[in-house]
Design a protein around this motif. Structure first.
Motif, PDB file in Angstrom:
ATOM      1  N   GLY A 161       2.549   2.454  -2.445  1.00 38.37           N
ATOM      2  CA  GLY A 161       2.419   3.169  -3.715  1.00 38.37           C
ATOM      3  C   GLY A 161       3.379   2.678  -4.787  1.00 38.37           C
ATOM      4  O   GLY A 161       3.619   3.371  -5.774  1.00 38.37           O
ATOM      5  N   LYS A 162       3.901   1.464  -4.607  1.00 37.17           N
ATOM      6  CA  LYS A 162       4.880   0.936  -5.565  1.00 37.17           C
ATOM      7  C   LYS A 162       4.230   0.675  -6.940  1.00 37.17           C
ATOM      8  O   LYS A 162       4.760   1.082  -7.971  1.00 37.17           O
ATOM      9  CB  LYS A 162       5.516  -0.357  -5.018  1.00 37.17           C
ATOM     10  CG  LYS A 162       6.103  -0.174  -3.620  1.00 37.17           C
ATOM     11  CD  LYS A 162       6.702  -1.442  -3.086  1.00 37.17           C
ATOM     12  CE  LYS A 162       5.723  -2.583  -2.885  1.00 37.17           C
ATOM     13  NZ  LYS A 162       4.736  -2.387  -1.798  1.00 37.17           N
ATOM     14  N   SER A 163       3.086  -0.019  -6.932  1.00 33.47           N
ATOM     15  CA  SER A 163       2.397  -0.284  -8.200  1.00 33.47           C
ATOM     16  C   SER A 163       1.946   1.024  -8.841  1.00 33.47           C
ATOM     17  O   SER A 163       1.966   1.174 -10.062  1.00 33.47           O
ATOM     18  CB  SER A 163       1.190  -1.185  -7.977  1.00 33.47           C
ATOM     19  OG  SER A 163       1.589  -2.398  -7.407  1.00 33.47           O
ATOM     20  N   THR A 164       1.533   1.959  -8.005  1.00 32.18           N
ATOM     21  CA  THR A 164       1.096   3.261  -8.500  1.00 32.18           C
ATOM     22  C   THR A 164       2.215   3.933  -9.279  1.00 32.18           C
ATOM     23  O   THR A 164       2.002   4.486 -10.365  1.00 32.18           O
ATOM     24  CB  THR A 164       0.680   4.143  -7.303  1.00 32.18           C
ATOM     25  OG1 THR A 164      -0.327   3.456  -6.568  1.00 32.18           O
ATOM     26  CG2 THR A 164       0.157   5.481  -7.760  1.00 32.18           C
ATOM     27  N   GLY A 211       0.795  -1.215   0.000  1.00 29.45           N
ATOM     28  CA  GLY A 211       0.000   0.000   0.000  1.00 29.45           C
ATOM     29  C   GLY A 211       0.830   1.269   0.000  1.00 29.45           C
ATOM     30  O   GLY A 211       0.298   2.376   0.044  1.00 29.45           O
TER      31      GLY A 211
HETATM   32  N1  LIG Z   1      -7.300   2.165  -8.626  1.00 29.65           N
HETATM   33  C1  LIG Z   1      -7.221   2.689  -7.397  1.00 29.65           C
HETATM   34  N2  LIG Z   1      -8.141   3.559  -6.958  1.00 29.65           N
HETATM   35  C2  LIG Z   1      -8.062   4.117  -5.719  1.00 29.65           C
HETATM   36  N3  LIG Z   1      -7.087   3.861  -4.838  1.00 29.65           N
HETATM   37  C3  LIG Z   1      -6.131   2.985  -5.204  1.00 29.65           C
HETATM   38  C4  LIG Z   1      -6.142   2.360  -6.496  1.00 29.65           C
HETATM   39  N4  LIG Z   1      -5.058   1.556  -6.580  1.00 29.65           N
HETATM   40  C5  LIG Z   1      -4.412   1.669  -5.398  1.00 29.65           C
HETATM   41  N5  LIG Z   1      -5.041   2.525  -4.566  1.00 29.65           N
HETATM   42  C6  LIG Z   1      -4.573   2.938  -3.218  1.00 29.65           C
HETATM   43  O1  LIG Z   1      -3.322   3.597  -3.376  1.00 29.65           O
HETATM   44  C7  LIG Z   1      -2.396   3.175  -2.395  1.00 29.65           C
HETATM   45  C8  LIG Z   1      -1.143   2.600  -3.047  1.00 29.65           C
HETATM   46  O2  LIG Z   1      -1.468   1.408  -3.715  1.00 29.65           O
HETATM   47  P1  LIG Z   1      -0.408   0.549  -4.514  1.00 29.65           P
HETATM   48  O3  LIG Z   1       0.380   1.439  -5.382  1.00 29.65           O
HETATM   49  O4  LIG Z   1      -1.135  -0.559  -5.172  1.00 29.65           O
HETATM   50  O5  LIG Z   1       0.516  -0.012  -3.342  1.00 29.65           O
HETATM   51  P2  LIG Z   1       1.650  -1.116  -3.381  1.00 29.65           P
HETATM   52  O6  LIG Z   1       1.818  -1.591  -4.798  1.00 29.65           O
HETATM   53  O7  LIG Z   1       2.868  -0.421  -2.849  1.00 29.65           O
HETATM   54  O8  LIG Z   1       1.229  -2.205  -2.458  1.00 29.65           O
HETATM   55  C9  LIG Z   1      -3.141   2.192  -1.505  1.00 29.65           C
HETATM   56  O9  LIG Z   1      -3.562   2.898  -0.368  1.00 29.65           O
HETATM   57  C10 LIG Z   1      -4.320   1.738  -2.333  1.00 29.65           C
HETATM   58  O10 LIG Z   1      -5.413   1.480  -1.508  1.00 29.65           O
END
Ligand SMILES: Nc1ncnc2c1ncn2[C@@H]1O[C@H](COP(=O)(O)OP(=O)(O)O)[C@@H](O)[C@H]1O
Ligand SMILES: [Mg+2]
Length: 413
Positions: A209-212, A207
């Motif tokens: 933000g790595k995938s983000t 959570g």
């Molecule tokens: N499509 C989305 N819409 C709204 N919030 C999102 C979405 N994808 C991820 N999030 C939120 O953004 C944050 C970062 O998510 P993400 O990048 O997936 O984390 P990680 O890959 O580091 O585990 C988390 O709090 C998640 O709940």
């Protein structure tokens, strides 16, 4: 004709909501069935078959009710419309006979008149039927256009240009701020540079933000502040096709299509020959298990690849990325869905895949982080620690703590 037109207008206004409701119910039902069939193992695993069956039945009954309502309105209106349009016939015959008795018209004339009348009323009957078809088509068309008209989150700029080749693969996140909800930013002024050919491991809590971050490079989303560049060019100025060809993402949950191994692997480059596919499978460490499949390369993998194990799917995905030959690789937890044994195989295959390419590797596993030239730790929307693994280990910060925890875990085993 005026009476018929007025009745149809009233009919359309009444039947339209019913047809729309029936379409919506049908959509709900298909969506539920698709979703639950895809997750049928979860349904069975928690013995929820009876409840799911009840939900499908309930939606089915809703659909039935909406259908019956539309048909009821139609069957109330149509006989009346027919009656009114045929009443014209009665009027004509009655009026004609009266005129004949008055000596103002001939029997032959009346019969001819009736014949023409049929030509006239036949098409009106057709129009009534077509009108109903149109009402139904309107209900379906509305839903289709709702999808077609949906705006894209990210659009190519007019005048966007292709990324100049050869692509070096230098990635820079410059003071990037982004939140799915702008009021609650996930990334806050993050800066990270990955030099061409460098391999950087990105660590951080779930959570964080790595995938983000990866999504911002391939423009699944655009940042609210700062910019992301590839080879020094803002990704927003590039054509999406050239950007995504240069930077390939490998997800933790690999998606395979319901097709053969061959077609799945050469998806990004359909013109690749069977020899090239074979070579990619060798590098990905997948050649052996593919050869052991009943029809080798021509084996169907099943929907979403259900006939393969997680590790096998992942190695096919690696072969697929290899064939695409991207300059930059974005690996999003590529080993998280596989067991320890396949992990070693996949880490080896990934190291071969990353040779000569820029790579940003998101991972929880230190086995994969150790192959990187540099490690970056993401916390609170920023990079809080950055450097080569052994330097960070010596420094005793967050990376050192992760290593220590991993060693303890291994000792427990
Ligand atoms: N499509 C989305 N819409 C709204 N919030 C999102 C979405 N994808 C991820 N999030 C939120 O953004 C944050 C970062 O998510 P993400 O990048 O997936 O984390 P990680 O890959 O580091 O585990 C988390 O709090 C998640 O709940
Ligand atoms: Mg993630």
């Amino acid at each position: 004709m005026v009476a018929v037109a007025l009745m149809l207008r009233r009919y359309n206004a009444r039947v339209r909501p019913s047809y729309r409701a029936a379409r919506t119910r049908l959509g709900d039902l298909s969506a539920l069935i698709t979703d639950r069939l895809a997750g049928v193992r979860v349904v069975q695993g928690f013995a929820r078959e009876a409840q799911e069956e009840a939900r499908v039945s309930a939606l089915g009954r809703d659909l039935y009710a909406a259908g019956v309502q539309a048909v009821t309105i139609r069957n109330r209106t149509f006989p009346l419309v027919r009656f009114v349009s045929n009443f014209g016939n009665v009027l004509m015959l009655g009026g004609g006979v009266w005129l004949i008795t008055q000596g103002q018209f001939t029997l032959g004339g009346l019969l001819a008149y009736r014949g023409y009348g049929r030509y006239f009323f036949g098409p009106i009957d057709d129009l009534v039927n077509i009108n109903d078809l149109l009402q139904r088509a309107e209900a379906s068309g509305r839903r289709i256009f709702q999808v077609l008209d949906a705006s894209e989150t990210v659009q190519e700029r007019p005048g966007a240009r292709a990324l100049p080749t050869p692509v070096r693969g230098e990635i820079v996140f410059e003071d990037v701020t982004f939140g799915y909800d702008p009021a609650r930013p996930v990334l806050r002024g993050l800066t990270l540079r990955v030099a061409a050919g460098e391999r950087v491991a990105l660590l951080g809590a779930s959570g964080a933000g790595k995938s983000t971050l990866i999504g911002l490079l391939t423009r699944t989303y655009d940042p609210q502040g700062g910019r992301v560049t590839l080879d020094g060019l803002d990704v927003r100025d590039l054509t999406l096709a050239s950007l995504r060809r240069a930077a390939a993402v490998m997800q933790q949950d690999t998606f395979l299509f319901h097709d053969t191994v061959l077609e799945n692997v050469r998806y990004a480059r359909p013109e690749a020959s069977a020899q090239e596919v074979q070579a990619a499978l060798e590098v990905a460490g997948a050649a052996e298990f593919v050869a052991a499949l009943p029809q080798g390369l021509e084996t169907m993998v099943g929907e979403r690849g259900v006939r393969l194990s997680g590790g096998q799917r992942q190695r096919l995905a690696i072969a697929r990325v290899l064939l695409a030959q991207p300059a930059a690789l974005l690996l999003d937890e590529p080993t998280s869905a596989v067991d320890a044994e396949s992990e070693a195989l996949i880490v080896a295959a990934l190291s071969r895949l990353m040779r000569g390419r820029t790579a940003l590797i998101v991972t929880h596993r230190l086995s994969l982080a150790r192959v990187a030239d540099r490690v970056a730790v993401l916390e609170g929307g920023r990079i809080v620690e950055e450097g080569p693994p052994d330097v960070l280990r010596a420094r005793g910060g967050r990376y050192a703590a992760l290593e220590q925890a991993a060693t303890l875990e291994a000792a427990d085993d």
